[in-house]
Write a protein that holds these residues in place. Structure first.
Motif, PDB file in Angstrom:
ATOM      1  N   LEU A 166       0.811  -1.210   0.000  1.00 41.83           N
ATOM      2  CA  LEU A 166       0.000   0.000   0.000  1.00 41.83           C
ATOM      3  C   LEU A 166       0.851   1.270   0.000  1.00 41.83           C
ATOM      4  N   SER A 167       2.041   1.181   0.536  1.00 43.52           N
ATOM      5  CA  SER A 167       2.901   2.349   0.706  1.00 43.52           C
ATOM      6  C   SER A 167       3.365   2.931  -0.626  1.00 43.52           C
ATOM      7  N   ARG A 168       3.456   4.250  -0.673  1.00 43.63           N
ATOM      8  CA  ARG A 168       4.004   5.027  -1.787  1.00 43.63           C
ATOM      9  C   ARG A 168       3.219   4.878  -3.098  1.00 43.63           C
ATOM     10  N   ARG A 169       1.996   4.462  -3.049  1.00 41.21           N
ATOM     11  CA  ARG A 169       1.210   4.299  -4.280  1.00 41.21           C
ATOM     12  C   ARG A 169       0.910   5.628  -4.971  1.00 41.21           C
ATOM     13  N   ARG A 170       0.814   6.709  -4.216  1.00 42.44           N
ATOM     14  CA  ARG A 170       0.396   7.998  -4.789  1.00 42.44           C
ATOM     15  C   ARG A 170       1.543   8.808  -5.368  1.00 42.44           C
ATOM     16  N   GLU A 171       2.756   8.354  -5.181  1.00 42.91           N
ATOM     17  CA  GLU A 171       3.915   9.093  -5.696  1.00 42.91           C
ATOM     18  C   GLU A 171       3.871   9.195  -7.218  1.00 42.91           C
ATOM     19  N   LYS A 172       4.251  10.355  -7.720  1.00 43.96           N
ATOM     20  CA  LYS A 172       4.299  10.577  -9.164  1.00 43.96           C
ATOM     21  C   LYS A 172       5.742  10.688  -9.666  1.00 43.96           C
ATOM     22  N   THR A 173       6.687  10.804  -8.737  1.00 41.96           N
ATOM     23  CA  THR A 173       8.094  10.943  -9.116  1.00 41.96           C
ATOM     24  C   THR A 173       8.577   9.672  -9.791  1.00 41.96           C
ATOM     25  N   ARG A 174       9.185   9.837 -10.949  1.00 40.70           N
ATOM     26  CA  ARG A 174       9.709   8.687 -11.687  1.00 40.70           C
ATOM     27  C   ARG A 174      11.154   8.466 -11.272  1.00 40.70           C
ATOM     28  N   ARG A 175      11.412   7.318 -10.708  1.00 42.91           N
ATOM     29  CA  ARG A 175      12.769   6.974 -10.282  1.00 42.91           C
ATOM     30  C   ARG A 175      13.436   6.144 -11.378  1.00 42.91           C
ATOM     31  N   ALA A 176      14.730   6.277 -11.462  1.00 44.42           N
ATOM     32  CA  ALA A 176      15.489   5.548 -12.479  1.00 44.42           C
ATOM     33  C   ALA A 176      15.974   4.216 -11.923  1.00 44.42           C
ATOM     34  N   PRO A 177      16.213   3.239 -12.806  1.00 46.25           N
ATOM     35  CA  PRO A 177      16.831   1.987 -12.352  1.00 46.25           C
ATOM     36  C   PRO A 177      18.226   2.278 -11.795  1.00 46.25           C
ATOM     37  N   SER A 178      18.748   1.355 -11.026  1.00 41.58           N
ATOM     38  CA  SER A 178      20.069   1.539 -10.417  1.00 41.58           C
ATOM     39  C   SER A 178      21.190   1.394 -11.435  1.00 41.58           C
ATOM     40  N   SER A 179      22.345   1.928 -11.071  1.00 43.17           N
ATOM     41  CA  SER A 179      23.564   1.604 -11.803  1.00 43.17           C
ATOM     42  C   SER A 179      23.907   0.160 -11.454  1.00 43.17           C
ATOM     43  N   ILE A 180      24.582  -0.543 -12.360  1.00 37.98           N
ATOM     44  CA  ILE A 180      25.005  -1.921 -12.086  1.00 37.98           C
ATOM     45  C   ILE A 180      26.494  -2.031 -12.369  1.00 37.98           C
ATOM     46  N   ILE A 181      27.223  -2.520 -11.375  1.00 38.36           N
ATOM     47  CA  ILE A 181      28.675  -2.669 -11.481  1.00 38.36           C
ATOM     48  C   ILE A 181      29.059  -4.093 -11.115  1.00 38.36           C
ATOM     49  N   LYS A 182      29.815  -4.751 -11.982  1.00 40.79           N
ATOM     50  CA  LYS A 182      30.310  -6.107 -11.690  1.00 40.79           C
ATOM     51  C   LYS A 182      31.718  -5.986 -11.126  1.00 40.79           C
ATOM     52  N   LEU A 183      31.935  -6.627  -9.992  1.00 39.42           N
ATOM     53  CA  LEU A 183      33.227  -6.569  -9.313  1.00 39.42           C
ATOM     54  C   LEU A 183      33.814  -7.963  -9.195  1.00 39.42           C
ATOM     55  N   SER A 184      35.052  -8.124  -9.607  1.00 39.55           N
ATOM     56  CA  SER A 184      35.708  -9.423  -9.461  1.00 39.55           C
ATOM     57  C   SER A 184      36.470  -9.447  -8.145  1.00 39.55           C
ATOM     58  N   LEU A 185      36.832 -10.640  -7.707  1.00 44.93           N
ATOM     59  CA  LEU A 185      37.598 -10.772  -6.465  1.00 44.93           C
ATOM     60  C   LEU A 185      38.942 -10.056  -6.545  1.00 44.93           C
ATOM     61  N   SER A 186      39.472  -9.925  -7.756  1.00 40.99           N
ATOM     62  CA  SER A 186      40.759  -9.245  -7.943  1.00 40.99           C
ATOM     63  C   SER A 186      40.607  -7.726  -7.881  1.00 40.99           C
ATOM     64  N   GLY A 187      39.361  -7.240  -7.807  1.00 44.51           N
ATOM     65  CA  GLY A 187      39.123  -5.805  -7.742  1.00 44.51           C
ATOM     66  C   GLY A 187      38.818  -5.166  -9.066  1.00 44.51           C
ATOM     67  N   GLU A 188      38.743  -5.979 -10.138  1.00 43.69           N
ATOM     68  CA  GLU A 188      38.395  -5.445 -11.454  1.00 43.69           C
ATOM     69  C   GLU A 188      36.953  -4.952 -11.445  1.00 43.69           C
ATOM     70  N   VAL A 189      36.736  -3.761 -12.013  1.00 41.92           N
ATOM     71  CA  VAL A 189      35.425  -3.120 -12.032  1.00 41.92           C
ATOM     72  C   VAL A 189      34.908  -3.061 -13.463  1.00 41.92           C
ATOM     73  N   ASN A 190      33.690  -3.543 -13.676  1.00 43.32           N
ATOM     74  CA  ASN A 190      33.083  -3.525 -15.011  1.00 43.32           C
ATOM     75  C   ASN A 190      31.692  -2.884 -14.865  1.00 43.32           C
ATOM     76  N   ILE A 191      31.499  -1.706 -15.482  1.00 44.04           N
ATOM     77  CA  ILE A 191      30.219  -1.012 -15.394  1.00 44.04           C
ATOM     78  C   ILE A 191      29.262  -1.612 -16.421  1.00 44.04           C
ATOM     79  N   ILE A 192      28.166  -2.197 -15.938  1.00 43.13           N
ATOM     80  CA  ILE A 192      27.162  -2.839 -16.788  1.00 43.13           C
ATOM     81  C   ILE A 192      26.104  -1.822 -17.223  1.00 43.13           C
ATOM     82  N   ARG A 193      25.666  -0.986 -16.264  1.00 38.30           N
ATOM     83  CA  ARG A 193      24.667   0.045 -16.567  1.00 38.30           C
ATOM     84  C   ARG A 193      24.990   1.273 -15.720  1.00 38.30           C
ATOM     85  N   LYS A 194      25.091   2.443 -16.403  1.00 39.68           N
ATOM     86  CA  LYS A 194      25.407   3.680 -15.687  1.00 39.68           C
ATOM     87  C   LYS A 194      24.224   4.239 -14.964  1.00 39.68           C
TER      88      LYS A 194
END
Length: 194
Positions: A166-194
């Protein structure tokens, strides 16, 4: 004020009760409205794929309430992940290797899983009280536009879930999807979605 708090608490309790039974909820998140379920239950995750009419070969995002909770579901978290989670000013999803204690169909074929620490009030409280990761995937049939507000959600989608928050049903503000970042154990960073 008390009436609102009671409705809010009841809304969260109802959503948690449905997820504990393996059900699917529709709920507001820190980004777009989401389809959610217990990320540790394969049967619940299967229902998400069925609702979205999506192949189960695609991994899903899991929301957690804190970095501490994240540690229960990823074996080794690279240092850079802590920095990204702590310093992010907008919602950011991190894909991490070595996921554990999740439903296998939440994870990618390589054993990685996508997590976001939510700071938005409702989804944070939901995750905190549920004490497990909650699946968060956009409310749409696969390939169709995601619902940015409650008003964008089709009657068909509303009828395919077990509980609609029920919460936040009346909101009209359009929120964007999140950024997505893939991180390897070695610390390599790969941006999937900005």
């Amino acid at each position: 004020m008390n009436g609102q708090v009671t409705k809010y608490d009841k809304d969260i309790r109802n959503a948690i009760e449905v997820m504990r039974r393996g059900g699917v909820i529709l709920y507001p998140t820190d980004t777009v409205w989401g389809l959610g379920c217990d990320a540790t239950r394969s049967d619940a995750v299967e229902r998400i794929f069925a609702v979205k009419q999506r192949a189960d070969s695609k991994a899903l995002i899991c929301l957690v309430d804190s970095a501490n909770r994240l540690q229960r579901y990823v074996r080794n978290i690279p240092d850079v992940a802590w920095d990204i989670i702590e310093l992010a000013t907008k919602p950011v999803t991190v894909i991490l290797d070595g996921a554990a204690n999740l439903a296998p169909n939440v994870m990618a074929e390589d054993g990685s899983a996508a997590f976001r620490v939510t700071r938005e009030e409702f989804s944070h409280e939901l995750c905190y009280r549920f004490q497990k990761p909650v699946v968060s995937t956009s409310v749409n049939i696969s390939g169709m536009p995601a619902a940015a507000t409650f008003g964008d959600i089709s009657e068909e989608m509303l009828g395919m879930v077990d509980y609609v928050c029920l919460s936040r049903r009346r909101e009209k503000t359009r929120r964007a999807p999140s950024s997505i970042i893939k991180l390897s154990l070695s610390g390599e960073v790969n941006i999937i979605r900005k």
